[in-house]
Design a protein around this motif. Structure first.
Motif, mmCIF file in Angstrom:
data_model
loop_
_atom_site.group_PDB
_atom_site.id
_atom_site.type_symbol
_atom_site.label_atom_id
_atom_site.label_comp_id
_atom_site.label_asym_id
_atom_site.label_seq_id
_atom_site.Cartn_x
_atom_site.Cartn_y
_atom_site.Cartn_z
ATOM 1 N N THR A 52 16.216 7.903 -70.452
ATOM 2 C CA THR A 52 14.891 7.860 -69.834
ATOM 3 C C THR A 52 13.875 8.524 -70.754
ATOM 4 O OG1 THR A 52 15.961 8.025 -67.671
ATOM 5 C CG2 THR A 52 13.587 8.329 -67.729
ATOM 6 N N ASP B 86 5.455 -2.202 -70.224
ATOM 7 C CA ASP B 86 4.798 -1.433 -69.168
ATOM 8 C C ASP B 86 4.986 0.053 -69.438
ATOM 9 O OD1 ASP B 86 3.789 -0.294 -66.881
ATOM 10 O OD2 ASP B 86 5.138 -1.331 -65.490
ATOM 11 N N LEU C 7 4.236 2.539 -67.757
ATOM 12 C CA LEU C 7 4.547 3.333 -66.563
ATOM 13 C C LEU C 7 5.908 2.994 -65.969
ATOM 14 C CD1 LEU C 7 1.061 3.200 -64.777
ATOM 15 C CD2 LEU C 7 1.965 4.971 -66.299
ATOM 16 N N SER D 92 8.074 6.005 -65.172
ATOM 17 C CA SER D 92 7.450 7.110 -64.428
ATOM 18 C C SER D 92 7.107 6.723 -62.995
ATOM 19 C CB SER D 92 6.171 7.570 -65.146
ATOM 20 O OG SER D 92 5.245 6.500 -65.260
ATOM 21 N N ASP D 93 7.351 5.473 -62.608
ATOM 22 C CA ASP D 93 7.060 5.005 -61.251
ATOM 23 C C ASP D 93 8.235 4.161 -60.782
ATOM 24 O OD1 ASP D 93 6.154 3.983 -58.885
ATOM 25 O OD2 ASP D 93 4.301 3.129 -59.679
ATOM 26 N N TRP D 94 9.017 4.687 -59.845
ATOM 27 C CA TRP D 94 10.243 4.013 -59.426
ATOM 28 C C TRP D 94 9.979 2.645 -58.814
ATOM 29 C CZ3 TRP D 94 10.919 2.668 -54.316
ATOM 30 C CH2 TRP D 94 10.078 3.296 -53.379
ATOM 31 N N LYS D 95 8.771 2.439 -58.260
ATOM 32 C CA LYS D 95 8.471 1.134 -57.658
ATOM 33 C C LYS D 95 8.450 0.027 -58.712
ATOM 34 C CE LYS D 95 5.455 3.250 -54.180
ATOM 35 N NZ LYS D 95 5.288 4.534 -54.908
ATOM 36 N N ARG D 96 8.129 0.388 -59.941
ATOM 37 C CA ARG D 96 8.068 -0.614 -61.008
ATOM 38 C C ARG D 96 9.457 -0.998 -61.509
ATOM 39 N NH1 ARG D 96 2.823 -0.814 -63.712
ATOM 40 N NH2 ARG D 96 1.372 0.588 -62.641
ATOM 41 N N GLU D 97 10.478 -0.267 -61.057
ATOM 42 C CA GLU D 97 11.834 -0.535 -61.513
ATOM 43 C C GLU D 97 12.609 -1.460 -60.576
ATOM 44 O OE1 GLU D 97 14.001 2.787 -63.537
ATOM 45 O OE2 GLU D 97 12.466 4.027 -62.580
ATOM 46 N N ARG D 98 11.918 -2.080 -59.645
ATOM 47 C CA ARG D 98 12.615 -3.023 -58.759
ATOM 48 C C ARG D 98 12.895 -4.333 -59.504
ATOM 49 N NH1 ARG D 98 12.439 -1.744 -53.248
ATOM 50 N NH2 ARG D 98 12.678 -3.953 -52.749
#
Length: 397
Positions: free
Chosen positions: A297, A318, A320, A323-329
């Motif tokens: 990471t 990207d 971010l 740093s943003d778990w929502k973007r890792e879906r």
């Protein structure tokens, strides 16, 4: 008496003419040598025992010789003698050789001496990419490649960060990206307080001896030390052809710069063993033994990966993403392995919430039909159970 004087005068005149021609030849030879050129004279070169060709000459002492065969390597690009810097000493050259190979007699193979930072064509699908080949220099080239991608996507002032920005760069921008990557790496190696850049000059600073085997470019090294990162970047960019020009020995020069920036003593400490050389011979190839493992990471989504024994780069656009778990879906990653056979950047879509990739427990997971690409397995060391789509590209195994 007049006839006898004439008999002596004629030979004297001929000798003067011959001496004049030799003088002119030497002047041209010096000019050619200064500009990195060479007068073709195979017999003369072998008689002088030039590095990498022929038997030892009268001016070179006998001793252990490199085990690899000779090869035709372009003369190194030279910087003018008034550029400044500190000339390499015999002690420094010997310490450097021992650190690299464990002794002072081994020299770099043809693969290494020919290697330089060569980009793909500008304004192409792989304009950002370096050609890395399959040899031992690949490790260094791909490590620098990761820094080039980071610079182009996230450091330089750009309105957008997407893959198309990497493809639309010019030859000038390639040079800027390479200079930034080299400077960034050297500055980090120096602990954020110094950097050393090694270039080749026309002057020879280390003469042959029984205790050291010459290679005809290490003995010409000039070291330039900087205490500011901006000055390091400017100097490298001003001399960027010394790293990306054919015949520049660019990869070796960068390796030397990296070692001197960190210092010989600290590199030896990094190896954790006084008897372990930085490079090792294996079936005629020289490979690196010290590649720092990267965290899974990092701050930015750029990974230097060791997959199936080969180094490659996996990256996202990207900034971010990590740093943003929502973007890792569901997100996108890109893969470049450095080989000439790859003509486009592989585009992968990662889905971390769909698990249809998992094998049926009743089937044999070791069967050949169940074999998964190594790239996918590497991605799953970070995102366990993720589904990887190659979007029409043949997977890299």
């Amino acid at each position: 008496m007049g006839d006898r004087e004439a008999e002596h005068t004629v030979p004297q005149t001929e000798l003067e003419q011959i001496a004049s021609k030799i003088s002119d030849l030497n002047k041209w030879r010096e000019i050619f040598s200064f500009h990195g050129l060479e007068i073709s004279n195979t017999t003369h070169q072998r008689g002088q025992g030039s590095a990498g060709d022929g038997a030892p000459g009268a001016g070179e002492p006998a001793g252990p010789r490199p085990s690899h065969p000779p090869c035709a390597v372009p003369r190194p690009l030279l910087v003018p003698p008034d550029t400044g810097g500190q000339p390499i000493s015999l002690e420094m050259a010997m310490s450097l050789r021992k650190l690299l190979f464990g002794n002072v007699f081994h020299v770099f193979t043809c693969e290494w001496t020919k290697a330089y930072f060569r980009f793909r064509e500008p304004y192409s699908d792989l304009a950002y990419a370096l050609e890395a080949g399959k040899g031992g220099t690949r490790t260094i080239l791909m490590a620098v490649q990761a820094h080039i991608i980071k610079y182009l996507l996230f450091v330089r002032n750009t309105e957008y960060t997407h893959l198309e920005r990497l493809c639309g760069i010019s030859r000038q921008e390639q040079g800027e990206a390479l200079a930034a990557a080299l400077a960034d790496t050297l500055w980090a190696a120096g602990g954020g307080g110094r950097a050393v850049v090694c270039l080749v000059t026309a002057a020879v600073h280390v003469m042959p001896s029984r205790d050291y085997t010459t290679d005809n470019f290490t003995e010409r090294i000039q070291l330039f030390e900087f205490s500011e990162k901006a000055a390091t970047l400017e100097f490298i960019f001003d001399h960027i052809n010394c790293f990306k020009g054919e015949g520049s020995h660019g990869v070796i020069l960068f390796l030397y710069s990296l070692i001197f920036s960190r210092t010989l003593a600290r590199v030896q400490e990094d190896l954790d063993c006084a008897a372990t050389p930085l490079l090792k011979f294996s079936f005629g190839n020289i490979t690196c033994t010290q590649v720092c493992p990267r965290l899974r990471t990092p701050r930015l989504p750029v990974w230097l990966c060791g997959i199936s024994g080969r180094h490659s780069v996996l990256f996202g656009t990207d900034s971010l993403l990590l740093s943003d778990w929502k973007r890792e879906r569901v997100f996108h990653l890109y893969f470049y392995n450095g080989q000439q056979e790859q003509t486009t950047t592989a585009h992968l879509t990662i889905d971390t919430h769909s698990h249809h990739w998992e094998e049926d427990q009743s089937e044999d997971p070791s069967g050949p039909e169940k074999r998964r690409p190594s790239v996918e397995m590497a991605i799953r060391t970070k995102w366990a159970g993720a589904t990887v789509s190659w979007n029409g590209t043949d997977p890299f195994f």
